[in-house]
Structure formats: C-alpha cells, structure tokens
Design an enzyme around this catalytic site. Structure first.
Site, PDB file in Angstrom:
ATOM      1  CD1 TRP A  99      -1.676  -5.567  -2.671  1.00  0.00           C
ATOM      2  CD2 TRP A  99      -2.384  -4.483  -4.436  1.00  0.00           C
ATOM      3  NE1 TRP A  99      -1.589  -6.466  -3.662  1.00  0.00           N
ATOM      4  CE2 TRP A  99      -2.117  -6.079  -4.748  1.00  0.00           C
ATOM      5  CE3 TRP A  99      -2.661  -3.704  -5.469  1.00  0.00           C
ATOM      6  CZ2 TRP A  99      -2.293  -6.206  -6.171  1.00  0.00           C
ATOM      7  CZ3 TRP A  99      -3.021  -4.141  -6.754  1.00  0.00           C
ATOM      8  CH2 TRP A  99      -2.707  -5.250  -7.080  1.00  0.00           C
ATOM      9  CB  CYS A 155      -0.892   0.098   1.356  1.00  0.00           C
ATOM     10  SG  CYS A 155      -1.728  -1.251   1.645  1.00  0.00           S
ATOM     11  CE  LYS A 157       1.391  -7.665 -14.584  1.00  0.00           C
ATOM     12  NZ  LYS A 157       2.486  -8.485 -14.640  1.00  0.00           N
ATOM     13  CG  HIS A 162      11.584 -38.273 -28.217  1.00  0.00           C
ATOM     14  ND1 HIS A 162      11.722 -39.679 -28.499  1.00  0.00           N
ATOM     15  CD2 HIS A 162      11.791 -38.405 -26.719  1.00  0.00           C
ATOM     16  CE1 HIS A 162      11.934 -40.498 -27.521  1.00  0.00           C
ATOM     17  NE2 HIS A 162      12.080 -39.787 -26.398  1.00  0.00           N
ATOM     18  CG  ASN A 187       3.205  -0.572   2.838  1.00  0.00           C
ATOM     19  OD1 ASN A 187       4.130  -0.350   2.461  1.00  0.00           O
ATOM     20  ND2 ASN A 187       2.641  -1.701   2.369  1.00  0.00           N
ATOM     21  N   GLY A 188       1.844  -2.950   5.073  1.00  0.00           N
ATOM     22  CA  GLY A 188       2.464  -4.238   5.716  1.00  0.00           C
ATOM     23  C   GLY A 188       1.464  -5.322   6.048  1.00  0.00           C
ATOM     24  NE  ARG A 235       4.275   1.523  -1.665  1.00  0.00           N
ATOM     25  CZ  ARG A 235       5.375   0.795  -1.534  1.00  0.00           C
ATOM     26  NH1 ARG A 235       6.313   0.979  -2.194  1.00  0.00           N
ATOM     27  NH2 ARG A 235       5.103  -0.098  -0.340  1.00  0.00           N
ATOM     28  CD  GLU A 287       6.408 -12.115 -20.999  1.00  0.00           C
ATOM     29  OE1 GLU A 287       4.969 -12.018 -21.317  1.00  0.00           O
ATOM     30  OE2 GLU A 287       6.830 -12.867 -20.148  1.00  0.00           O
ATOM     31  CE  LYS A 321       8.211 -13.629 -18.050  1.00  0.00           C
ATOM     32  NZ  LYS A 321       7.281 -14.285 -17.359  1.00  0.00           N
ATOM     33  CD  GLU A 361       7.494 -17.642 -16.275  1.00  0.00           C
ATOM     34  OE1 GLU A 361       6.708 -18.223 -17.169  1.00  0.00           O
ATOM     35  OE2 GLU A 361       7.622 -16.466 -16.167  1.00  0.00           O
TER      36      GLU A 361
HETATM   37  O1  M6R Z   1      -3.108 -12.880 -14.274  1.00  0.00           O
HETATM   38  P1  M6R Z   1      -2.719 -14.223 -14.772  1.00  0.00           P
HETATM   39  O2  M6R Z   1      -1.743 -14.761 -13.687  1.00  0.00           O
HETATM   40  O3  M6R Z   1      -4.056 -15.006 -14.942  1.00  0.00           O
HETATM   41  O4  M6R Z   1      -2.125 -13.952 -16.162  1.00  0.00           O
HETATM   42  C1  M6R Z   1      -2.027 -15.199 -16.823  1.00  0.00           C
HETATM   43  C2  M6R Z   1      -1.002 -14.868 -18.273  1.00  0.00           C
HETATM   44  O5  M6R Z   1      -1.619 -13.957 -19.038  1.00  0.00           O
HETATM   45  C3  M6R Z   1       0.404 -14.168 -17.714  1.00  0.00           C
HETATM   46  O6  M6R Z   1       0.732 -15.012 -16.725  1.00  0.00           O
HETATM   47  C4  M6R Z   1       1.194 -14.064 -18.687  1.00  0.00           C
HETATM   48  O7  M6R Z   1       1.721 -15.145 -19.396  1.00  0.00           O
HETATM   49  C5  M6R Z   1       2.423 -13.241 -18.272  1.00  0.00           C
HETATM   50  N1  M6R Z   1       2.284 -11.683 -18.217  1.00  0.00           N
HETATM   51  C6  M6R Z   1       3.774 -13.579 -18.955  1.00  0.00           C
HETATM   52  O8  M6R Z   1       4.808 -12.916 -18.580  1.00  0.00           O
END
Ligand code: M6R
Length: 606
Positions: free
Chosen positions: A75, A2, A601, A501, A101-102, A28, A485, A482, A478
């Site tokens: 938050w 927060c 996002k 394979h 905040n905490g 925040r 993307e 990263k 993952e």
């Molecule tokens: O908000 P979510 O965790 O449900 O989002 C799922 C995906 O859209 C999200 O993890 C996306 O793959 C990431 N932004 C990638 O870094």
C-alpha cells in the site's frame, strides 16, 4: 499499511506458502507484490506492480526456489506503485532483501547519508534504506542479527520488517515498532506475518511481537530479543478464532475494527514528511481563491477544514460539494485559484470531474487522499496521503479522522508560515494534536458502553437530529450521515442556530437530538439551543467536555469527552462515539454495517 509474510520450511517450496500468505494480507494493500527467496545460489527476487493474482500470472512468483523467503503486498506510502518501488528491496550487492510495513520518517536524511557513502538506490521508497544500512553493518564485520539491530536503531518512525541475507542463509530476522508483527510456530516450520489470519492455514500456535523487539527465525527455532540484546521469553498461545473472525482481527465487522484502529491510523498520519506540509502551505498561502472540494464524509472534513483555516491561518476558503462545483464555481476559476480536493479513494467521479475542470482553467490542485497512485494523485500538483490503511467498511471512519488530522496539521503550518503563531504557540498546538490518538482511544473505550445503551433505546425511532455550532457543524453532519447510511434511520445534521428556523417544528416528546457541544466559544449559545429542544420534549444526547456539569444536567444521555482537546481538533475526537452509535444501531436492527444497501465504497459515476 502493507502486508508482510515470511516462512522458513524444513524442506519444500517457501514461495508457494508465501504467496498464499500474501493473499490473506491483500486487504492491507494491493498495489504491488513481491517475494524474495534464498537458496544455495543466493537471493532470488520477483516483484511488480499489480494485484497478487495478476503479478503471479505474469511472473510466477510461486516458482521461486528455496525453502526460506519473505514477501510483501504493498500500500504505497513513499514512491508511486511501480516495479522498482515494489518490495522486497535489496542492498547494492543483492545479498540482503527486506520487506517493510510502516513509515520511516527520517529516510531522506538516511538516504542522503548512505548515498554520500557510495550506496546506489534503485527505488523511491523509504524501505530501501534498511537494506543499505544492514549492508553497511555486515561490511563492518557485524553478525547479521547485530547489523539489523544497528539499522533499526537509527530509524525514526514505524516498522515491521523481515530481512534475509546470504550471510546466514537459514535465518529470517524480523523487528517491530508500531506496525503489527506475529510469528507462527509450526511443526519444524516458522512463519512471520503482519497478522494472524495469514498464518492460520499453517498453524494456530502464535506469538505476538511487541514494540522494540527483534525476532530471529532459524532452524534452531525462534528467539525474541530486545534491541539491547536482552532475551525475551514469550510463550506462544493457541488461536481460538475462526479464520473469518481472524480476518477482522477478532471484531464482528470491519467497521468496528476500523473505528478502533483510529488511534493508530491518526498516529501514523501525523508522520507526514514536513516537506509536503511546507509545499502545500505555500500553495495555500499564495492562493487568491481557495475551494475545498469533496463528496460525502470527505466534504465534512473539508467543511471542518474551512473553520481551521479561517481561524488559525486567516485564510478564507469555500467548501464545495464536488458534484456542485462546476455549476457554482466554473466562472470564478483562474491561475490564482487553488482547489484542495479531499477524497479517501482518490477515485470519486464527482471530485475528479471538479478537479479536471479546475485544472483545465489553470487552477493549482492540492489533494488529500488515502490511496497513492489514485487518479486524484495523478492530477494533483501536490498531494498528501493519509495513513489510514485500506478501509474495507463502506462507511468512512478512519479515513475521515485521518483527513481531519492532515487538515489540522496543514492549518497549523500555514498559520506558522504566515507568522500568525509563534514557534511556542505552534508547538503547543502540535503537542495537543499528537495527543489526539490518546484522546480518541480514551473516548472510544469510555463511551462505547454508554453509546450501546443509547442505540438500544433509540434505534427504533424514525428520525434523529444532530446539531452543532462552529466547527462542530461538520461533526453533526457527519454523525447524521453515518447513522442514516448504516442504520437506515432518517437523520439530519444542522447548524444548531439554524434549527429554530424550521427543523424545530418536527420536535415532539422523545425526539432524539444529538448535540455536539465542546467547550469553545459556541458553547453558551448551544446551551440555549438545548433548552429550546428540551422545552418541546426532545431527548438530549449531548457530547460535551467531561467536566461540563451544566450540559450533563440538561442531558437525557451524556457522553463525556476529554477536556483537553484543542477546540479545532474536536471533530477528530467527537465523531468517534457517533460512529459507534451508527454501528450499534445498525447491528441492533439486524443490518450488515459493512455493506449498507445502495452504496459503494468508491462512487465512480457522476
Ligand atoms: O472516496 P471519497 O472520499 O471521495 O468518497 C466520497 C464519499 O463517497 C464517501 O465519503 C461516502 O460519503 C462515505 N463512504 C460515507 O461513509
């Protein structure tokens, strides 16, 4: 996470300044907002659920009278976003107001003790206990400062607080433990805030408050003390950053800031109240069928969790990509099914649609999310919130490692509840998990220069493989996500054993292959997979234990990882250099890592 802000002006209108400060802190948290000011008539509070601009338009927070006050942008952690749960919180008499905040870990116990002594609580927050504790201190005859010190001494957890009291109408008292707090020193004005950017429009003269310190802001100036009353001398410094740099805490991008925030985010996430773990563990243990449902990065957390649950808790689960859930699982759902949905935003359309489908057929819904009050939390029978704080960068980084942390905690608790771990074995695992923030911190610091070099050498390649075995398949997937993307380099994550394979056909001289190779039971086979790739000219970038000389010798580039990480917690630590690899590759190629093309996002379409 927060934001808190307070100010003491020589004269003038504190609420206006506080409102502007809160706007700078809105990153925040933004589910509710409130301000308390103090003048000769007492404390005035206005607060509500909603974004700052909405609440200001409705309530005119900035019109509150007085030249001193505190404010908060929230938050939610304890208690859903609502008017009563918004800060500031007041004591029984309305003579004390607090912003915080905490996370207060022992708030349930403190609350029940305070209620037993006749205190009346208005909210469901952990913060309100502070107002009542200070009230008791003052009622016992303690001066305001001493009452705040006595209150924070009984609190377990993290806090940055600002408190005002009619008892000393020219004073703001702040205290800090593990949540950020800075003070700003203006020309006959004083400010306190969660971070520097909120203060910059008023002054560049700043002092950072450390853990275990209390600050008194008054007409006489500011005074920093330790909890035992010892004075602390701290010379303010002049901030040289631009306002824009300051918002990113001095980092060039939010993604890098968020990568480096992981040790703290994980530490905060480990504070989840045991009662949530207990309830969730019972639901998981009683399930006949368990689906781990999520999208993107969150799916990778679910995949790692399926290894944790099967190995530690002997529970079989099926990780399912959310958009495939209905096609794959629709006819297998009933009242004995449990869906564990994982979503940082809690708003991903694919995950929500899977959850709704399962719920309609009687399944129990358990969820892990970073946003209290999100759609997923409202559909869930029980949810656990990660404590990553808002993630601004589109790439999920700290939300991934905090999801993994929560899932690891859950797997340990299920295992204990099923009698598969003795108390001392469980304690050993929990002790190791509590060391993970330190492992992550060390890994980031030690590998950053090596990763920069790797990204310089390979960011012009067309393709990368990321390979792992066992739980490290999740890390490999993952790592590949990263890189693709953020830097737009084609990258594929694969189980290393599966690479022969088909994928191995692409290997040629200099092809970068990232191997995630922790010292677990898959290590011997992964050494074989490294050899297969080397034999075809691949360049090996290996993440392995710092003392793994064999893998180090086989590697073109070796990223040493802390030896002591427990095998089912390795994804939390091993992913961090791969986040840096994606980040530095994007930056070297001239892309903005915070806003990758074609992505959002929160993906709210099917
Ligand atoms: O908000 P979510 O965790 O449900 O989002 C799922 C995906 O859209 C999200 O993890 C996306 O793959 C990431 N932004 C990638 O870094």
């Amino acid at each position: 996470m927060c934001g808190i802000f307070g100010c003491l002006l020589e004269d003038g209108h504190a609420a206006k300044v506080i409102l502007e400060g809160l706007k700078k802190l809105e990153y925040r948290g933004y589910d509710s907002v409130g301000i308390a000011t103090l003048d000769a008539r007492g404390i005035h509070v206005k607060k509500d659920k909603g974004k700052i601009a909405e609440v200001e338009a409705r309530l005119s927070l900035s019109s509150l009278p007085g030249n001193l006050g505190i404010g908060h942008t929230r938050w939610a952690t304890h208690g859903a976003p609502s008017q009563v749960n918004a800060h500031p919180h007041t004591d029984c008499t309305g003579a004390i107001a607090v912003v915080h905040n905490g996370v207060i870990e022992n708030f349930m116990q403190l609350r029940s003790e305070l209620e037993g002594r006749g205190h009346k609580f208005k909210s469901a927050t952990d913060t309100e206990v502070i107002a009542h504790l200070v009230e008791e201190g003052i009622a016992r005859g303690l001066p305001f400062l001493k009452a705040v010190i006595e209150a924070v001494k009984v609190i377990d957890g993290s806090y940055a607080i600002a408190v005002i009291s009619v008892k000393e109408p020219d004073t703001i008292i702040c205290a800090r433990k593990e949540s950020p707090l800075v003070i700003g020193i203006g020309d006959r004005t004083l400010y306190c805030a969660s971070d520097i950017p909120a203060i910059l429009p008023y002054t560049r003269k700043v002092a950072v408050i450390e853990d275990g310190e209390v600050v008194v802001l008054s007409k006489a100036g500011f005074k920093i003390l330790k909890l035992d009353g010892t004075p602390v001398s701290r010379a303010p410094f002049i901030v040289q950053w631009s306002a824009e740099e300051a918002e990113r805490g001095g980092y060039p991008h939010f993604m890098l800031k968020e990568i480096f925030e992981q040790p703290l985010a994980i530490k905060n996430t480990l504070r989840v109240p045991k009662v949530y773990l207990k309830l969730s563990s019972t639901i998981l243990s009683d399930s006949k069928r368990l689906f781990l449902v999520a999208a993107g990065t969150s799916y990778h957390a679910g995949l790692a969790a399926s290894y944790m649950l099967s190995s530690l808790a002997h529970i079989s689960s099926t990780p399912v990509i959310a958009s495939e859930f209905i096609s794959l699982c629709n006819n297998t759902i009933d009242e004995e099914t449990v869906v564990l949905a994982i979503s940082q935003s809690g708003e991903t359309a694919d995950t929500l649609s899977a959850v709704r489908c399962a719920k309609e057929q009687g399944a129990k819904i358990l969820s892990i999310t970073n946003v209290v009050g999100s759609s997923i939390t409202r559909l869930s029978d029980i949810y656990i919130c990660t404590q990553a704080g808002p993630e601004v960068g589109v790439a999920a980084t700290k939300t991934f490692t905090t999801q993994l942390t929560t899932l690891a905690l859950l797997a340990i608790h299920v295992s204990m509840d099923r009698g598969l771990l003795t108390t001392s074995e469980a304690q050993e695992l929990l002790d190791n998990l509590h060391k993970v923030p330190g492992f992550v911190d060390r890994t980031l610091k030690e590998t950053e220069p090596l990763v920069k070099k790797v990204s310089d050498l390979y960011c012009n390649k067309n393709s990368f493989y990321f390979l792992g075995r066992g739980i490290s398949v999740a890390t490999a997937l993952e790592g590949a996500l990263k890189l693709k993307e953020i830097s737009y380099i084609h990258a594929e994550g694969y189980p290393a054993g599966e690479s022969k394979h088909g994928p191995i056909a692409l290997i040629e001289d200099g092809f970068p292959c990232v191997f995630v190779a922790p010292p677990d039971e898959t290590r011997a086979n992964i050494v074989g997979n490294i050899m297969e790739m080397m034999a075809r000219g691949a360049h090996i970038i290996a993440l392995a234990s710092e003392d793994d000389k064999e893998i180090e010798e086989l590697s073109t580039h070796f990223l040493p990882m802390p030896r002591e990480v427990y095998k089912y917690f390795t994804p939390i630590v091993y992913i961090t250099p791969l986040q840096l690899l994606a980040y530095y590759s994007a930056v070297t190629l001239g892309y903005d890592p915070d806003k990758p093309r074609n992505l959002a996002k929160s993906v709210t379409v099917l």
